[in-house]
Scaffold this motif. Structure first.
Motif, PDB file in Angstrom:
ATOM      1  N   LYS A   1       0.749  -1.270   0.124  1.00 56.05           N
ATOM      2  CA  LYS A   1      -0.126  -0.113  -0.015  1.00 56.05           C
ATOM      3  C   LYS A   1       0.813   1.363   0.048  1.00 56.05           C
ATOM      4  O   LYS A   1       0.419   2.278  -0.701  1.00 56.05           O
ATOM      5  CB  LYS A   1      -0.864  -0.062   1.288  1.00 56.05           C
ATOM      6  N   LEU A   2       2.168   1.102   0.804  1.00 55.14           N
ATOM      7  CA  LEU A   2       2.957   2.426   0.935  1.00 55.14           C
ATOM      8  C   LEU A   2       3.380   2.702  -0.526  1.00 55.14           C
ATOM      9  O   LEU A   2       3.443   3.859  -0.890  1.00 55.14           O
ATOM     10  CB  LEU A   2       3.933   2.154   1.782  1.00 55.14           C
ATOM     11  N   VAL A   3       4.041   1.565  -1.322  1.00 55.64           N
ATOM     12  CA  VAL A   3       4.514   1.797  -2.619  1.00 55.64           C
ATOM     13  C   VAL A   3       3.308   2.367  -3.576  1.00 55.64           C
ATOM     14  O   VAL A   3       3.645   3.105  -4.490  1.00 55.64           O
ATOM     15  CB  VAL A   3       4.904   0.535  -3.230  1.00 55.64           C
ATOM     16  N   LEU A   4       2.140   1.876  -3.627  1.00 59.21           N
ATOM     17  CA  LEU A   4       0.959   2.332  -4.402  1.00 59.21           C
ATOM     18  C   LEU A   4       0.733   3.811  -4.107  1.00 59.21           C
ATOM     19  O   LEU A   4       0.682   4.469  -5.041  1.00 59.21           O
ATOM     20  CB  LEU A   4      -0.086   1.737  -3.942  1.00 59.21           C
ATOM     21  N   GLU A   5       1.016   4.065  -2.677  1.00 62.68           N
ATOM     22  CA  GLU A   5       0.668   5.603  -2.495  1.00 62.68           C
ATOM     23  C   GLU A   5       1.812   6.571  -2.820  1.00 62.68           C
ATOM     24  O   GLU A   5       1.532   7.541  -3.619  1.00 62.68           O
ATOM     25  CB  GLU A   5       0.400   5.764  -0.910  1.00 62.68           C
ATOM     26  N   LYS A   6       2.872   6.101  -2.723  1.00 58.59           N
ATOM     27  CA  LYS A   6       4.213   6.847  -3.000  1.00 58.59           C
ATOM     28  C   LYS A   6       4.245   7.099  -4.500  1.00 58.59           C
ATOM     29  O   LYS A   6       4.994   8.084  -4.951  1.00 58.59           O
ATOM     30  CB  LYS A   6       5.218   6.393  -2.089  1.00 58.59           C
ATOM     31  N   THR A   7       4.194   5.918  -5.194  1.00 55.22           N
ATOM     32  CA  THR A   7       4.280   6.112  -6.594  1.00 55.22           C
ATOM     33  C   THR A   7       3.320   6.649  -7.391  1.00 55.22           C
ATOM     34  O   THR A   7       3.555   7.207  -8.356  1.00 55.22           O
ATOM     35  CB  THR A   7       4.761   4.522  -7.211  1.00 55.22           C
ATOM     36  N   GLY A   8       2.030   6.563  -6.765  1.00 56.52           N
ATOM     37  CA  GLY A   8       0.924   7.114  -7.836  1.00 56.52           C
ATOM     38  C   GLY A   8       0.526   6.295  -8.633  1.00 56.52           C
ATOM     39  O   GLY A   8      -0.107   6.701  -9.659  1.00 56.52           O
ATOM     40  N   TYR A   9       0.857   5.026  -8.656  1.00 58.83           N
ATOM     41  CA  TYR A   9       0.813   4.224  -9.722  1.00 58.83           C
ATOM     42  C   TYR A   9      -0.838   3.836  -9.842  1.00 58.83           C
ATOM     43  O   TYR A   9      -1.306   3.954 -11.148  1.00 58.83           O
ATOM     44  CB  TYR A   9       1.204   2.648  -9.450  1.00 58.83           C
ATOM     45  N   VAL A  10      -1.518   3.807  -8.928  1.00 58.67           N
ATOM     46  CA  VAL A  10      -3.213   3.535  -9.136  1.00 58.67           C
ATOM     47  C   VAL A  10      -3.915   4.849  -9.606  1.00 58.67           C
ATOM     48  O   VAL A  10      -4.743   4.721 -10.604  1.00 58.67           O
ATOM     49  CB  VAL A  10      -3.736   2.855  -7.918  1.00 58.67           C
ATOM     50  N   ARG A  11      -3.256   5.987  -9.100  1.00 64.68           N
ATOM     51  CA  ARG A  11      -3.782   7.083  -9.474  1.00 64.68           C
ATOM     52  C   ARG A  11      -3.646   7.293 -11.134  1.00 64.68           C
ATOM     53  O   ARG A  11      -4.571   7.901 -11.910  1.00 64.68           O
ATOM     54  CB  ARG A  11      -3.040   8.290  -8.873  1.00 64.68           C
ATOM     55  N   GLN A  12      -2.653   6.870 -11.424  1.00 68.85           N
ATOM     56  CA  GLN A  12      -2.188   7.007 -12.838  1.00 68.85           C
ATOM     57  C   GLN A  12      -3.115   5.997 -13.829  1.00 68.85           C
ATOM     58  O   GLN A  12      -3.530   6.283 -14.903  1.00 68.85           O
ATOM     59  CB  GLN A  12      -0.666   6.640 -13.223  1.00 68.85           C
ATOM     60  N   LEU A  13      -3.394   4.912 -13.216  1.00 67.00           N
ATOM     61  CA  LEU A  13      -4.300   3.930 -13.884  1.00 67.00           C
ATOM     62  C   LEU A  13      -5.607   4.421 -13.822  1.00 67.00           C
ATOM     63  O   LEU A  13      -6.529   4.364 -14.972  1.00 67.00           O
ATOM     64  CB  LEU A  13      -4.460   2.516 -13.285  1.00 67.00           C
ATOM     65  N   GLU A  14      -6.164   5.110 -12.802  1.00 67.39           N
ATOM     66  CA  GLU A  14      -7.590   5.555 -12.912  1.00 67.39           C
ATOM     67  C   GLU A  14      -7.438   6.888 -13.694  1.00 67.39           C
ATOM     68  O   GLU A  14      -8.856   7.151 -14.179  1.00 67.39           O
ATOM     69  CB  GLU A  14      -7.892   6.039 -11.291  1.00 67.39           C
ATOM     70  N   THR A  15      -6.356   7.512 -14.172  1.00 67.12           N
ATOM     71  CA  THR A  15      -6.755   8.721 -15.039  1.00 67.12           C
ATOM     72  C   THR A  15      -6.761   8.141 -16.312  1.00 67.12           C
ATOM     73  O   THR A  15      -7.685   8.772 -17.041  1.00 67.12           O
ATOM     74  CB  THR A  15      -5.387   9.614 -14.636  1.00 67.12           C
ATOM     75  N   ASP A  16      -6.082   7.004 -16.645  1.00 68.54           N
ATOM     76  CA  ASP A  16      -6.154   6.501 -17.897  1.00 68.54           C
ATOM     77  C   ASP A  16      -7.129   6.022 -18.321  1.00 68.54           C
ATOM     78  O   ASP A  16      -7.885   6.192 -19.389  1.00 68.54           O
ATOM     79  CB  ASP A  16      -4.873   5.495 -18.094  1.00 68.54           C
ATOM     80  N   ARG A  17      -7.893   5.124 -17.383  1.00 64.38           N
ATOM     81  CA  ARG A  17      -9.311   4.727 -17.659  1.00 64.38           C
ATOM     82  C   ARG A  17      -9.428   4.048 -18.759  1.00 64.38           C
ATOM     83  O   ARG A  17     -10.212   4.320 -19.884  1.00 64.38           O
ATOM     84  CB  ARG A  17     -10.406   5.675 -17.395  1.00 64.38           C
ATOM     85  N   THR A  18      -8.699   2.783 -19.238  1.00 64.60           N
ATOM     86  CA  THR A  18      -8.904   2.061 -20.384  1.00 64.60           C
ATOM     87  C   THR A  18      -9.181   0.527 -19.853  1.00 64.60           C
ATOM     88  O   THR A  18      -9.388   0.396 -18.665  1.00 64.60           O
ATOM     89  CB  THR A  18      -7.608   2.020 -21.387  1.00 64.60           C
ATOM     90  N   GLU A  19      -9.980  -0.158 -20.851  1.00 61.77           N
ATOM     91  CA  GLU A  19     -10.178  -1.594 -20.467  1.00 61.77           C
ATOM     92  C   GLU A  19      -8.700  -2.208 -19.795  1.00 61.77           C
ATOM     93  O   GLU A  19      -8.870  -2.907 -18.790  1.00 61.77           O
ATOM     94  CB  GLU A  19     -10.357  -2.369 -21.624  1.00 61.77           C
ATOM     95  N   GLU A  20      -7.793  -1.978 -20.202  1.00 57.39           N
ATOM     96  CA  GLU A  20      -6.442  -2.581 -19.785  1.00 57.39           C
ATOM     97  C   GLU A  20      -6.202  -2.083 -18.306  1.00 57.39           C
ATOM     98  O   GLU A  20      -5.770  -2.957 -17.426  1.00 57.39           O
ATOM     99  CB  GLU A  20      -5.319  -2.157 -20.771  1.00 57.39           C
ATOM    100  N   THR A  21      -6.249  -0.737 -18.145  1.00 57.88           N
ATOM    101  CA  THR A  21      -6.010  -0.175 -16.761  1.00 57.88           C
ATOM    102  C   THR A  21      -6.987  -0.659 -15.944  1.00 57.88           C
ATOM    103  O   THR A  21      -6.679  -0.821 -14.589  1.00 57.88           O
ATOM    104  CB  THR A  21      -5.985   1.256 -16.830  1.00 57.88           C
ATOM    105  N   GLU A  22      -8.167  -0.767 -16.157  1.00 55.59           N
ATOM    106  CA  GLU A  22      -9.272  -1.387 -15.254  1.00 55.59           C
ATOM    107  C   GLU A  22      -8.870  -2.797 -14.671  1.00 55.59           C
ATOM    108  O   GLU A  22      -8.988  -3.128 -13.657  1.00 55.59           O
ATOM    109  CB  GLU A  22     -10.589  -1.547 -16.138  1.00 55.59           C
ATOM    110  N   SER A  23      -8.184  -3.483 -15.636  1.00 57.67           N
ATOM    111  CA  SER A  23      -7.793  -4.911 -15.419  1.00 57.67           C
ATOM    112  C   SER A  23      -6.812  -4.646 -14.427  1.00 57.67           C
ATOM    113  O   SER A  23      -6.462  -5.735 -13.631  1.00 57.67           O
ATOM    114  CB  SER A  23      -7.510  -5.652 -16.705  1.00 57.67           C
ATOM    115  N   ARG A  24      -5.819  -3.896 -14.717  1.00 54.80           N
ATOM    116  CA  ARG A  24      -4.602  -3.787 -13.894  1.00 54.80           C
ATOM    117  C   ARG A  24      -4.991  -3.525 -12.552  1.00 54.80           C
ATOM    118  O   ARG A  24      -4.431  -3.882 -11.600  1.00 54.80           O
ATOM    119  CB  ARG A  24      -3.789  -2.911 -14.415  1.00 54.80           C
TER     120      ARG A  24
END
Length: 210
Positions: free
Chosen positions: A76-99
């Motif tokens: 959770k710390l890695v996800l928060e600090k890197t902003g990885y999920v935020r980037q996926l939510e911004t992109d919002r494609t079928e592939e990112t939804e799967s990720r």
């Protein structure tokens, strides 16, 4: 490291990565060491050097902060600090939804691991977890569309689809797993996994049991 150095996007291009790899090879050090000592690399421009330096600082902060944490908390710390999920939510494609689905599934795996390794300290728990998990799975390099049989777990199947799907071993104590039979929450998870497997089939689904 080369897979995540610019994921999510942080302005470190392929050319910079190549120069880091070359420098690491010439100096006989790891790519990580080359990132941390990027100021010694005259082949990289100042702007790119600053981007790499920020990435190196992030890595060192995560290493320091993760000491003593459970695997789920480190994740959770890695996800928060890197902003990885935020980037996926911004992109919002079928592939990112799967990720995003895969990340949530991964967190359920780490939580299960934490529950079974409550006596481990943070560092040894993470090492033990990584021993159980392949960092580069066959699913990462799967080429779909070929006429071939692909064997995978239900967890790995998320986000993929196949014309024909076989789900084998559909029997009590296997699916649902024996450990889940007395736990309503665990049974719900088993039903969800079963649904994931069934919905991977595009044309035909075959369920088997002894």
């Amino acid at each position: 490291l080369s897979r995540i150095i610019n994921v999510p996007r942080r302005g470190i291009g392929d050319t910079t990565l190549e120069r880091l790899l070359t420098h690491a090879s010439e100096q006989g050090v790891s790519l990580f060491d080359a990132v941390i000592a990027v100021d010694d690399n005259d082949d990289i421009s100042t702007g790119q050097r600053n981007a790499v330096k920020a990435f190196g600082t992030l890595l060192l902060e995560l290493i320091s902060a993760s000491s003593g944490l459970k695997v789920s908390d480190i994740t959770k710390l890695v996800l928060e600090k890197t902003g990885y999920v935020r980037q996926l939510e911004t992109d919002r494609t079928e592939e990112t939804e799967s990720r995003i689905e895969n990340i949530n599934e991964f967190l359920s795996v780490t939580s299960e691991f934490d529950a079974s390794c409550s006596n481990e300290d943070g560092r040894s728990a993470l090492a033990a977890f990584l021993e159980q998990v392949s960092l580069i799975s066959d699913i990462d390099t799967l080429v779909t569309g070929k006429e071939q049989v692909t064997l995978m777990t239900l967890h790995s199947a998320k986000g993929l689809e196949f014309p024909i799907v076989f789900m084998v071993g559909m029997e009590e104590s296997l699916l649902p797993h024996a450990r889940a039979l007395e736990e309503p929450a665990e049974m719900e998870e088993e039903r969800r996994l079963c649904y994931v497997g069934m919905t991977r089939a595009m044309k035909k689904l075959i369920l088997t049991s002894a």
